[in-house]
Every structure is written in C-alpha cells, then in structure tokens.
Design an enzyme around this catalytic site. Structure first.
Site, PDB file in Angstrom:
ATOM      1  N   GLU A 163       2.051  17.318  -9.187  1.00  0.00           N
ATOM      2  CA  GLU A 163       0.851  17.206 -10.824  1.00  0.00           C
ATOM      3  C   GLU A 163      -0.553  17.990 -10.216  1.00  0.00           C
ATOM      4  OE1 GLU A 163       1.468  15.571  -8.173  1.00  0.00           O
ATOM      5  OE2 GLU A 163      -0.796  14.548  -7.331  1.00  0.00           O
TER       6      GLU A 163
ATOM      7  N   CYS B 141       3.648  14.021  -1.511  1.00  0.00           N
ATOM      8  CA  CYS B 141       3.365  13.799   0.025  1.00  0.00           C
ATOM      9  C   CYS B 141       3.147  13.345   0.442  1.00  0.00           C
ATOM     10  CB  CYS B 141       1.587  14.185  -1.002  1.00  0.00           C
ATOM     11  SG  CYS B 141       0.031  14.513  -0.019  1.00  0.00           S
TER      12      CYS B 141
ATOM     13  N   HIS C 286       1.815  19.316  -3.894  1.00  0.00           N
ATOM     14  CA  HIS C 286       1.675  17.900  -5.149  1.00  0.00           C
ATOM     15  C   HIS C 286       1.937  18.739  -6.738  1.00  0.00           C
ATOM     16  CE1 HIS C 286      -1.170  15.028  -3.297  1.00  0.00           C
ATOM     17  NE2 HIS C 286      -1.576  16.013  -2.494  1.00  0.00           N
TER      18      HIS C 286
END
Lengths: 267, 222
Positions: free
Chosen positions: B189, B89, B187
């Site tokens: 994750e 990001c 992102h």
C-alpha cells in the site's frame, strides 16, 4: 539492496505549504495535495508533512490536509508537529500517516517515545531532532569544525535546551525511536548544504536510520550527506521552487554512484 | 469495473488491529476503485470476499490483539480454505510460529517458519525501498522496488509457497504466495505504482475483484 531515500518535506499551515528560513519568515509554496502527487510521480520515496501551525484550529486543518494527501499518494507519510500525546499519534495514523515525528514533546517528556513504541511499534516512531552548533571555544582551533558539539533546540528554534544532540539521539533510540529526522538548525533554509559533521557524528553514535535535513541546495549536497552517514535526505525549498525535480536529483545521485529507486518515465 | 454500491458490504475487509496504518491500506484500495472497510469480528473475517491482515507493531502485541479479538481461528480457517487473504509486514511474520522479537509468543502457525532479526551490521529497522525479485511460480508481479519497514524477517520460504526475495545483509523473504493467500514483508500500500499493481493483481486473481489502475500509475523501472 536497500536504496537511499529522497524525501520532500511539506511544511503545512492552514491547508497550504509554506517554507521559511531558520524556521521563520514563512512564505506560501503551494497546495499540499498537488505537490504531494507531483513528488510521488517524480519518484519521491516518502513524504514528510510538518504541521507548522501554532493553534488548535490549525491542528484540525492539518488532519484534513493529511487525509487529502493520503488519498492522493501511495508512498509513506510521516507527520510531525504538535504530536504531544499517544492519542495525537493514534489520530494521525488513523488519518493516513504511516509514521509520526515527535520533537519538542519528547524533549519535555522523553517517556512519550517509549509509550508510542509500545503502542504502535518503533517502526512508526520518528524522533525529530533540531540541532544547533555550540560556539567553538576560542582557545581551541581544533574544535572549529564541530565546535563544542551540537545542542538540541526546540519550539521552532526559540529554546536552547542545553541537551547534547548526540546524547539525546542515543537516548531516543533506547527509548523507542525507530528513525531520527535530524535537522541542522544552522543550515535550515540556508541552502549551504547539510551539516556533514553532524550527520557523521549521529550515524556513528546510533544504529537507527538517520534522515538528513536542513541546507540542501543541490544533488551534490545530497550525495555528500549520503556518503557521510545519512540513510535518507530531506529537502523542501529546492523542490517547491521547481529548481530540481526528485527524478532529476535521483539521476544525479545515480551518476554519483548512490543506489536510488527511479521511476520509469518520471521527469 | 463498477464500484460496489454503498448498500453492499465492502468486498475487502481490513482487520482493525488498532495498531496498524489501516488508513493507508484503505486509501490504496480506494485508488484502485475497490471498496475496503475495517472489521474486527470473526464472522466478518469468515464471510468477507477478501481480507487484509495489516501489521505494524511487535509480534507479541500483534498476535495478542488477534487473540483478544477472537480472530485467530477465523483467520486460520480462511487461509486453510484458500480464501483471498493478504497479510502485510508483521502480518506475514504472524503466519509463522515464532519470532525473535517476542520470545514465548506463538504465531498463527500456518507456515512452519520463524522470524529472525537482521544480522549485525545491517541498519535496523530496514526503512526504505528494496528490490523485490519474484522466484519460480510467483506470478503476481514483475521485479520492482517496494517499501519496507522491518527489523525481523524470514530467511526461508515455507514448503508449498512461491516466493519473492530481497536482500538486506543477505537474502530474505520479501513476499510469499500460496493459492489465494499473499503475504508481503513490504508494504504494497506504500509501494507506489508497483505496489498498487500488485494489489490489483491479487484482487483480480485471488478475489475476482477487478481494479481500476489509477491515472498516475506508471510502470516501475527495475
């Protein structure tokens, strides 16, 4: 192209998911980790976890719940409930939240929005607004649809603040809210559909994404909200009670022409 | 496939900028059976098998924090030496030189690019899942949806990097890779099974770390 989000909401208390009507009459709806994992597998785009406990012990339990949920899923988590200071927000981020929602604390002290945005970035700050329709003035039938506008209510709906909800969202955006979680107090838990006039008014007034909350009972309700200004739709009961899966909702939304992310094989 | 024993340092170190969702990054690697822990010293950044530069917050605050921790040179050295590094990001934007978000602030300058605001008419921040389409030479992932939370972005891929693109009121750089360095505007994750797959590919190809695919993992429709 950015897709529209479907967001299950887990109201948690004492390590369990609960759900009520108009913020009251809470009943048990299951285990937060199991529900979160199931929703992710069905294609949920995010999860909102609202801590609805009212005690300091409950707050501690909510952090444990958050950690457990975080370990089980890889989609964004917004946590709300009891965030009153910058330190509360930081503790939630450190325990697995990606965004924090503030509601009553921001009404009491709007500067908290600016403090949070400065510290963790607007992308992490969600302003949760509970809006109740003002009664329409009896002399004007033209106002019947939107009444006298909407008023912000706090403390789980027990306090009417006198604040105009639309003005408050504008102010919140200026202070640093990155997103608005907009709950219709009148519709919450009723399953009568989202308050579309409220969504339209909010989305016309602010630039930030608006998450519609309160009243969803069907994919049609969600499609309506998404064509009346909402960027995302949040719901609780219809998922917890198993009437609809997220995948089932998204299939219907896709059929209605709403762009959604769908997981292969999700049921 | 065996997770490292607790006596060894974790092979993946996540830079603790103090303003990022590091718990989510760490949990994602945990689901892949890869140990990850926080670090904030230049030596740890230099020595780790793999380093993650996470990022939320503003460009100016982000680079300011890296300077405060004395990490700027250590990160640049890693990247110049082509050691496994993942920038997430804001982390991607920090590789560039400047950002409209924080006029006057100077980034790591690893790539000669500048982050700009999404055009008027695009709702910002861009919050949600957008289709990521890998371009030529970007082999770490198939097309899939990833979760974004950004207001600024790169519109041009720096020379020498392979890229993947998304569209939000026009195309922008969703991800870029050069050797063992991967930068994602989204992102990974938080991008479900597709994101975990990308993290696993990066860990394997760029850091030689074998991940375990979680039982709930599913292929993403595109």
């Amino acid at each position: 192209m950015l897709t529209r989000r479907v967001i299950p909401c887990l109201d948690v208390r004492d390590g369990r998911v609960v759900k009520g009507v108009r913020f009251g009459n809470l009943r048990d709806s299951g285990d937060p980790v199991e529900l979160a994992a199931a929703y992710e597998a069905q294609g949920a785009d995010e999860l909102v976890v609202l801590d609805v406990s009212a005690t300091p012990e409950g707050r501690g339990t909510a952090v444990e719940t958050l950690r457990a949920v975080r370990g089980a899923i890889s989609i964004p988590i917004t946590i709300g409930g009891g965030i009153r200071r910058r330190e509360d927000a930081e503790r939630m981020l450190a325990n697995g939240a990606d965004k924090v929602g503030v509601n009553t604390a921001a009404v009491d002290r709007p500067e908290i929005l600016a403090e949070l945005a400065e510290r963790v970035g607007v992308q992490c700050v969600v302003l949760a607004v509970d809006a109740a329709r003002r009664p329409a003035s009896p002399s004007s039938s033209a106002e019947a649809q939107s009444g006298g506008g909407w008023e912000v209510v706090t403390r789980s709906g027990t306090t009417r603040t006198g604040l105009d909800a639309i003005e408050w969202m504008r102010r919140g955006q200026e202070l640093g809210a990155g997103e608005i979680l907009l709950t219709s107090w009148d519709r919450d838990g009723t399953r009568d559909g989202y308050d579309l006039a409220l969504l339209e008014a909010a989305s016309n007034a602010i630039e930030r994404p608006v998450i519609a909350s309160g009243g969803a009972n069907s994919p049609e309700h969600m499609a309506e909200a998404l064509t009346h200004g909402a960027d995302a739709v949040l719901a609780a009961s219809i998922f917890h009670e198993g009437e609809w899966t997220v995948a089932g909702i998204k299939e219907e939304l896709a059929r209605a022409g709403v762009p959604v992310r769908r997981l292969e094989g999700a049921l | 496939m065996t997770p490292p024993s607790s006596t060894q340092p974790a092979p993946i170190r996540i830079i603790d900028t103090g303003i990022a969702n590091t718990a989510s990054v760490s949990a994602a690697f945990g689901r892949l059976g890869l140990a990850a822990s926080l670090c904030e010293s230049p030596d740890e950044v230099r020595e780790a098998a793999a380093v993650v530069l996470p990022g939320v917050g503003s460009f100016g605050a982000g680079i300011g924090r890296l300077r405060e921790l004395g990490l700027v040179d250590a990160i640049k050295e890693r990247i110049e030496a082509d050691r496994a590094t993942l920038c997430v990001c804001l982390g991607l934007q920090l590789l560039g030189e400047t950002s409209e978000e924080s006029p006057g602030a100077v980034g790591l300058g690893v790539a000669p690019v500048a982050a700009t605001h999404f055009p008027p008419g695009a709702r910002t921040p861009q919050f949600g899942w957008n289709l990521v389409t890998p371009g030529a030479g970007f082999s770490l992932a198939e097309p899939g949806y990833a979760y974004f939370a950004n207001t600024y972005r790169l519109t041009e891929l720096p020379v020498g990097w392979a890229g993947a693109t998304s569209d939000h009121a026009g195309p922008f750089v969703a991800s870029m890779r050069k050797g063992n360095v991967l930068a994602c505007q989204f992102h990974p994750e938080l991008s479900g099974p597709w994101g975990l797959g990308l993290l696993a590919s990066w860990a394997r190809e760029c850091a030689g770390l074998e991940a375990r695919v979680p039982a709930t993992g599913r292929a993403e429709a595109c």
